[in-house]
Every structure is written in structure tokens, then in C-alpha cells.
Design a protein around this motif. Structure first.
Motif, mmCIF file in Angstrom:
data_model
loop_
_atom_site.group_PDB
_atom_site.id
_atom_site.type_symbol
_atom_site.label_atom_id
_atom_site.label_comp_id
_atom_site.label_asym_id
_atom_site.label_seq_id
_atom_site.Cartn_x
_atom_site.Cartn_y
_atom_site.Cartn_z
ATOM 1 N N ILE A 42 43.094 90.564 50.060
ATOM 2 C CA ILE A 42 43.885 90.202 51.243
ATOM 3 C C ILE A 42 42.993 89.528 52.281
ATOM 4 C CG2 ILE A 42 45.220 91.129 53.183
ATOM 5 C CD1 ILE A 42 46.139 93.383 51.153
ATOM 6 N N LEU A 43 41.829 90.112 52.510
ATOM 7 C CA LEU A 43 40.904 89.536 53.488
ATOM 8 C C LEU A 43 40.360 88.189 53.007
ATOM 9 C CD1 LEU A 43 39.048 92.767 54.640
ATOM 10 C CD2 LEU A 43 40.835 91.484 55.858
ATOM 11 N N LEU A 44 40.136 88.063 51.702
ATOM 12 C CA LEU A 44 39.700 86.783 51.154
ATOM 13 C C LEU A 44 40.783 85.722 51.371
ATOM 14 C CD1 LEU A 44 37.636 85.072 49.605
ATOM 15 C CD2 LEU A 44 38.664 85.912 47.482
ATOM 16 N N HIS A 45 42.032 86.106 51.187
ATOM 17 C CA HIS A 45 43.157 85.194 51.415
ATOM 18 C C HIS A 45 43.081 84.622 52.841
ATOM 19 C CE1 HIS A 45 47.404 83.819 50.843
ATOM 20 N NE2 HIS A 45 47.345 83.845 52.172
ATOM 21 N N ARG A 46 42.861 85.493 53.791
ATOM 22 C CA ARG A 46 42.788 85.056 55.192
ATOM 23 C C ARG A 46 41.606 84.120 55.421
ATOM 24 N NH1 ARG A 46 44.342 90.822 58.161
ATOM 25 N NH2 ARG A 46 46.432 90.966 57.216
ATOM 26 N N SER A 47 40.487 84.426 54.786
ATOM 27 C CA SER A 47 39.303 83.564 54.922
ATOM 28 C C SER A 47 39.537 82.192 54.296
ATOM 29 C CB SER A 47 38.085 84.218 54.255
ATOM 30 O OG SER A 47 37.714 85.389 54.924
ATOM 31 N N ILE A 48 40.188 82.175 53.144
ATOM 32 C CA ILE A 48 40.497 80.903 52.476
ATOM 33 C C ILE A 48 41.404 80.053 53.355
ATOM 34 C CG2 ILE A 48 41.804 79.890 50.545
ATOM 35 C CD1 ILE A 48 40.691 82.243 48.816
ATOM 36 N N HIS A 178 37.161 66.449 46.491
ATOM 37 C CA HIS A 178 36.031 66.662 47.402
ATOM 38 C C HIS A 178 36.099 68.066 48.023
ATOM 39 C CE1 HIS A 178 33.752 66.251 51.222
ATOM 40 N NE2 HIS A 178 32.893 65.692 50.390
ATOM 41 N N PHE A 179 37.297 68.494 48.375
ATOM 42 C CA PHE A 179 37.499 69.772 49.057
ATOM 43 C C PHE A 179 37.285 70.989 48.155
ATOM 44 C CE2 PHE A 179 40.862 73.046 49.583
ATOM 45 C CZ PHE A 179 40.330 73.712 50.678
ATOM 46 N N PHE A 180 37.824 70.954 46.938
ATOM 47 C CA PHE A 180 37.867 72.171 46.124
ATOM 48 C C PHE A 180 36.485 72.733 45.792
ATOM 49 C CE2 PHE A 180 38.909 75.054 42.659
ATOM 50 C CZ PHE A 180 39.917 75.779 43.277
ATOM 51 N N PRO A 181 35.514 71.929 45.405
ATOM 52 C CA PRO A 181 34.179 72.515 45.158
ATOM 53 C C PRO A 181 33.589 73.182 46.407
ATOM 54 C CG PRO A 181 34.327 70.338 44.190
ATOM 55 C CD PRO A 181 35.561 70.519 45.023
ATOM 56 N N GLU A 182 33.933 72.669 47.574
ATOM 57 C CA GLU A 182 33.422 73.269 48.803
ATOM 58 C C GLU A 182 34.059 74.621 49.079
ATOM 59 O OE1 GLU A 182 33.383 70.540 52.102
ATOM 60 O OE2 GLU A 182 32.383 68.994 50.915
ATOM 61 N N ILE A 183 35.361 74.741 48.855
ATOM 62 C CA ILE A 183 35.995 76.039 49.086
ATOM 63 C C ILE A 183 35.595 77.024 47.985
ATOM 64 C CG2 ILE A 183 38.223 75.625 47.931
ATOM 65 C CD1 ILE A 183 39.438 77.136 50.439
ATOM 66 N N TRP A 184 35.366 76.519 46.785
ATOM 67 C CA TRP A 184 34.890 77.369 45.676
ATOM 68 C C TRP A 184 33.540 77.991 46.044
ATOM 69 C CZ3 TRP A 184 37.433 78.647 41.250
ATOM 70 C CH2 TRP A 184 36.685 79.223 40.224
ATOM 71 N N LYS A 185 32.648 77.154 46.576
ATOM 72 C CA LYS A 185 31.320 77.627 47.004
ATOM 73 C C LYS A 185 31.473 78.648 48.137
ATOM 74 C CE LYS A 185 26.857 75.875 48.600
ATOM 75 N NZ LYS A 185 26.626 76.005 50.018
ATOM 76 N N PHE A 186 32.327 78.359 49.090
ATOM 77 C CA PHE A 186 32.586 79.268 50.208
ATOM 78 C C PHE A 186 33.037 80.642 49.696
ATOM 79 C CE2 PHE A 186 35.954 81.090 52.902
ATOM 80 C CZ PHE A 186 35.218 81.382 54.054
ATOM 81 N N CYS A 187 33.961 80.652 48.739
ATOM 82 C CA CYS A 187 34.488 81.921 48.207
ATOM 83 C C CYS A 187 33.422 82.696 47.434
ATOM 84 C CB CYS A 187 35.709 81.664 47.335
ATOM 85 S SG CYS A 187 37.144 81.164 48.309
#
Length: 190
Positions: A42-48, A178-187
Motif C-alpha cells: 500500500i505504501l509502495l503504491h503511494r510512492s509510485i 524513458h519513464f519506466f526504467p526510472e520508476i523501476w529503479k526507484f521501486c
């Protein structure tokens, strides 16, 4: 991000995936009432959501969609991005979409007790109609948009949405790629 991206970005733990899936239905601090891994999801969802809302590529995609969909541009961008993810799922995840969704549906059933009432109302239809796999085709995306228009009162014509996606697919795909690898790294760092 919509369902498929949220689930994939949760990693391999089924309870974290379920928590991320139900994230929009859990308000405020009520996440504290869930088991540890679901709470983490749930908290990861909010961060994403926060990361995506502030990312330049997502903002550009939403601005593009805003011309056609107005205040629903964010919702439509989420749907379009899930379509792009589903269509190239193995490239982004290393596994097949069918295998991934099968495992997730099992996690939903195993954790049914923890699902909020709002989710329980549609989860069986979601599983039985294989909504996540449907995102991989324009026809399936259109069916999902029809369901949302009917049950969530989304005031978007599914036909027009598909025409828009077809006309802007290359531009949206470039932003997503461009975006998805960055959010993948963030997660992963979370």
C-alpha cells in the motif's frame, strides 16, 4: 500508473503485489490494519503515484491527453501506459504476461480476506475476464475502458480513446520507454 504497472513494480512477493493493487482503496492511516507485506505494498503504491505524478515524461503524456480527455487525462495516460507495458511485457519483466498474471490472480484469491469491500465487489469479474492480459491488445484495452465507463462512470468514449492512442502511440511509447526504467529503479531502491 494503472494496475499492471503497480503490480509489476511490487516485485515478486504476492502480498506486496496485493497491497499495491488495493492501494487506491485504502485511505489515510487505515493501511496500519493490514499485515506487514500488504501494508508495504500500500505504501509502495503511494510512492509510485507520487513519483509518477512528478515525473516530466508522465506530465508530458498527461498534457498530450488533456487536449482530448480534460480532467481524465491522468486516468487515460495510466491506461495507455499499462497497454504499452502489457504489449512489451517480457521486454520489461523478463517473463510472460500470462504467467505473471496467473500468479497474481492466485495471490488475490489467497489474500481475499484482506481485500477492501470496494475491491471484493469487482475482483472475481476482474480475474474471470482476465483484465490484466487484456491490456496487451487494443481490443482488450477498449473492453477495459467500456467496463470503466459503465461501472466507474468514466465519461470517455472507448472508441475515441483507442483512436487517440493509435494516433499518438509512438509519442506515448517514447515517453513510457524513458519513464519506466526510472520508476523501476526507484521501486527497487524503495
Amino acid at each position: 500508473m494503472n494496475y499492471l504497472a503497480h503490480i509489476l513494480l511490487s516485485g515478486k512477493n504476492g502480498q506486496i503485489q496485493v497491497g499495491n493493487f488495493i492501494g487506491d482503496a485504502v485511505k489515510g492511516r487505515s493501511y496500519e490494519n493490514y499485515p506487514a507485506h500488504i501494508r508495504q505494498g500500500i505504501l509502495l503504491h503511494r510512492s509510485i503515484d507520487d513519483f509518477a505524478d512528478h515525473h516530466a515524461d508522465v506530465k508530458q503524456a498527461v498534457a498530450l491527453a488533456k487536449v482530448k480527455f480534460g480532467r481524465y487525462a491522468g486516468v487515460m495516460t495510466d491506461m495507455f501506459f499499462d497497454y504499452l507495458l502489457a504489449r512489451n511485457f517480457r521486454q520489461y519483466s523478463g517473463i510472460s504476461l500470462r504467467y505473471f498474471t496467473f500468479r497474481f490472480y492466485l495471490s488475490l484469491v489467497r489474500n481475499y480476506f484482506y481485500l477492501p469491500v470496494r475491491i471484493k465487489r469487482f475482483v472475481w469479474h476482474f480475474i474471470l475476464t482476465d483484465r490484466l492480459n487484456r491490456y496487451a491488445s487494443l481490443r482488450g484495452l477498449k473492453q477495459s475502458l467500456r467496463i470503466m465507463a459503465e461501472y466507474k462512470k468514466l465519461p470517455v468514449d472507448p472508441e475515441e480513446a483507442i483512436v487517440f492512442l493509435t494516433e499518438h502511440e509512438r509519442q506515448l511509447e517514447k515517453l513510457f520507454a524513458h519513464f519506466f526504467p526510472e520508476i523501476w529503479k526507484f521501486c527497487r531502491e524503495q
